[in-house]
Design an enzyme around this catalytic site. Structure first.
Site, PDB file in Angstrom:
ATOM      1  N   ARG A  81       0.791  -1.228   0.000  1.00 44.44           N
ATOM      2  CA  ARG A  81       0.000   0.000   0.000  1.00 44.44           C
ATOM      3  C   ARG A  81       0.824   1.281   0.000  1.00 44.44           C
ATOM      4  O   ARG A  81       0.561   2.193  -0.779  1.00 44.44           O
ATOM      5  CB  ARG A  81      -0.944   0.054   1.214  1.00 44.44           C
ATOM      6  CG  ARG A  81      -2.205  -0.743   1.040  1.00 44.44           C
ATOM      7  CD  ARG A  81      -2.611  -1.345   2.342  1.00 44.44           C
ATOM      8  NE  ARG A  81      -1.652  -2.356   2.696  1.00 44.44           N
ATOM      9  CZ  ARG A  81      -1.698  -3.614   2.238  1.00 44.44           C
ATOM     10  NH1 ARG A  81      -2.676  -3.993   1.474  1.00 44.44           N
ATOM     11  NH2 ARG A  81      -0.756  -4.498   2.556  1.00 44.44           N
ATOM     12  N   THR A  82       1.800   1.359   0.897  1.00 46.82           N
ATOM     13  CA  THR A  82       2.502   2.635   1.044  1.00 46.82           C
ATOM     14  C   THR A  82       3.275   2.962  -0.239  1.00 46.82           C
ATOM     15  O   THR A  82       3.192   4.070  -0.767  1.00 46.82           O
ATOM     16  CB  THR A  82       3.449   2.579   2.264  1.00 46.82           C
ATOM     17  OG1 THR A  82       2.721   2.038   3.359  1.00 46.82           O
ATOM     18  CG2 THR A  82       3.965   3.955   2.620  1.00 46.82           C
ATOM     19  N   HIS A 140       5.052   5.867  11.429  1.00 49.15           N
ATOM     20  CA  HIS A 140       4.530   5.722  10.059  1.00 49.15           C
ATOM     21  C   HIS A 140       3.566   6.904   9.878  1.00 49.15           C
ATOM     22  O   HIS A 140       2.345   6.724   9.821  1.00 49.15           O
ATOM     23  CB  HIS A 140       3.827   4.370   9.955  1.00 49.15           C
ATOM     24  CG  HIS A 140       3.520   3.919   8.558  1.00 49.15           C
ATOM     25  ND1 HIS A 140       3.699   4.711   7.447  1.00 49.15           N
ATOM     26  CD2 HIS A 140       3.047   2.724   8.101  1.00 49.15           C
ATOM     27  CE1 HIS A 140       3.337   4.030   6.368  1.00 49.15           C
ATOM     28  NE2 HIS A 140       2.946   2.821   6.741  1.00 49.15           N
ATOM     29  N   LYS A 181      26.741  -4.111  -2.003  1.00 44.77           N
ATOM     30  CA  LYS A 181      28.211  -3.981  -2.104  1.00 44.77           C
ATOM     31  C   LYS A 181      28.759  -3.223  -0.899  1.00 44.77           C
ATOM     32  O   LYS A 181      29.911  -2.846  -0.868  1.00 44.77           O
ATOM     33  CB  LYS A 181      28.567  -3.219  -3.385  1.00 44.77           C
ATOM     34  CG  LYS A 181      28.054  -3.848  -4.653  1.00 44.77           C
ATOM     35  CD  LYS A 181      28.350  -2.931  -5.841  1.00 44.77           C
ATOM     36  CE  LYS A 181      27.280  -3.032  -6.888  1.00 44.77           C
ATOM     37  NZ  LYS A 181      27.282  -1.865  -7.780  1.00 44.77           N
ATOM     38  N   ARG A 212      11.207   3.636   3.303  1.00 41.45           N
ATOM     39  CA  ARG A 212      10.829   2.637   4.323  1.00 41.45           C
ATOM     40  C   ARG A 212      12.089   1.837   4.657  1.00 41.45           C
ATOM     41  O   ARG A 212      12.823   1.414   3.758  1.00 41.45           O
ATOM     42  CB  ARG A 212       9.742   1.694   3.836  1.00 41.45           C
ATOM     43  CG  ARG A 212       9.527   0.555   4.853  1.00 41.45           C
ATOM     44  CD  ARG A 212       8.304  -0.259   4.591  1.00 41.45           C
ATOM     45  NE  ARG A 212       7.096   0.480   4.901  1.00 41.45           N
ATOM     46  CZ  ARG A 212       5.874  -0.050   4.863  1.00 41.45           C
ATOM     47  NH1 ARG A 212       5.720  -1.322   4.542  1.00 41.45           N
ATOM     48  NH2 ARG A 212       4.823   0.673   5.151  1.00 41.45           N
TER      49      ARG A 212
HETATM   50  N1   CP Z   1      -0.295  -0.039   5.763  1.00 36.60           N
HETATM   51  C1   CP Z   1       0.918  -0.316   5.243  1.00 36.60           C
HETATM   52  O1   CP Z   1       1.944   0.302   5.614  1.00 36.60           O
HETATM   53  O2   CP Z   1       0.891  -1.270   4.282  1.00 36.60           O
HETATM   54  P1   CP Z   1       2.136  -1.784   3.457  1.00 36.60           P
HETATM   55  O3   CP Z   1       3.098  -2.438   4.437  1.00 36.60           O
HETATM   56  O4   CP Z   1       1.592  -2.737   2.440  1.00 36.60           O
HETATM   57  O5   CP Z   1       2.795  -0.576   2.832  1.00 36.60           O
END
Ligand code: CP
Length: 309
Positions: free
Chosen positions: A57-58, A135, A86, A107
């Site tokens: 999603r993100t 998040h 590397k 992320r």
């Molecule tokens: N909600 C969320 O962060 O989903 P993903 O891990 O799929 O990005």
């Protein structure tokens, strides 16, 4: 209120007024996210999406957001295909996002990684999840969902269920909900309680909090139930995971006595904590919530890139 050039690392760096601004712009973005209207607001912009951890999603909603606004993206979904293999450091890698793009979405499995990236990158860095840390963009879309679906956030009761210890989404969201005057019910087994420092900090903020192990009772009191996955990958000891796996499930039997307009949210992915039999019910909001990630992330990109004030 100035968003241009700003990093989005922690929700705690945003005032209520600033979050309300993001939600307001996100509402304006809805017709573009649904393709009822076209926009070239971010034409010519390039977004870096650097994902050192799995995501559906993100990552995809950020990519959809920049595309819907006429921009483009570069990046990776698997660090194994990068020069990290590397021995390249995160600091050197984010310098490349600065060189090749106008903003970066990161992320990373390590708490604090987005903060470090922001120190090394002069362009806006957006934290898309750093380990068990924060998040913030998920929090903004969660707030947007509650506001759109329940009409307001103030005075609502939100029950957070499941992995409150490792769940970064509930850490960020609890701070924000407290700021908006919502009541919080923490539902978890003893092993996965909300970390003490967060509870203390929320109490100092004047938040109305309750903790319980009883999901059935919390469901009767709540306006929204925010369910989380018990995150196997964050347990140092797999035996500890086995003790709590599958402990809570939202299913038709549980929702039988729930308030008529209760909404069930989940940041997704889910495993067993929401039964698929809930999907066709009026309570199920989690897929719409995932869609709301697009207008909210469109709004954030437009704001930090300075195309909306
Ligand atoms: N909600 C969320 O962060 O989903 P993903 O891990 O799929 O990005």
């Amino acid at each position: 209120m100035n968003f241009r050039g700003r990093d989005v690392v922690s929700i705690r760096e945003f005032s209520r007024q600033e979050i309300e601004r993001v939600l307001h712009v996100a509402r304006d973005m809805l017709p573009v996210a649904e393709r009822r209207k076209r926009s070239n607001m971010l034409d010519g912009y390039v977004l870096s999406t650097f994902f050192y951890e799995p995501s559906t999603r993100t990552r995809l909603s950020f990519q959809s957001a920049i595309c819907r606004l006429g921009g483009r993206y570069i990046g990776f979904a698997d660090p194994a295909v990068t020069s990290m293999k590397k021995g390249e450091t995160l600091a050197d890698t984010v310098k490349m996002a600065e060189a090749y793009s106008d903003a970066m979405v990161l992320r990373h499995p390590h708490e604090g990684a987005a903060r470090l990236a922001a120190e090394f990158c002069s362009k806006p860095v957006i934290n898309a999840g750093d380990g068990a840390g924060q998040h913030p963009t998920q929090t903004m879309l969660d707030l947007f969902t509650i506001k759109e679906e329940l009409g307001s956030i103030d005075g609502k009761t939100v029950a957070m269920v499941g992995d409150l210890k490792y769940g970064r989404t509930v850490h960020s969201l609890s701070y924000a909900l407290a700021m908006f005057g919502a009541e919080l019910i923490f539902v978890s087994p003893r092993e996965l309680q909300m970390p003490k420092d967060i509870v203390e900090s929320l109490s100092e903020q004047g938040a109305k909090l309750k903790s319980t192990t009883r999901l059935d009772e919390a469901v009767k009191e709540a306006d929204a139930v925010y369910v989380t996955r018990i995150q196997k990958e964050r347990f140092p000891d797999p035996n500890e995971y086995q003790k709590v796996a599958g402990i809570y499930q939202i299913n038709a039997a549980l929702l039988k006595d729930a308030p008529e307009d209760l909404i069930v949210m989940h940041p997704l992915p889910r495993v067993t904590e929401i039964s698929p039999e809930v999907d066709p019910t009026k309570h199920a909001l989690y897929f719409k919530q995932a869609f709301y990630g697009v207008p909210v992330r469109m709004a954030l990109l437009a704001l930090v890139l300075g195309e909306v004030e």
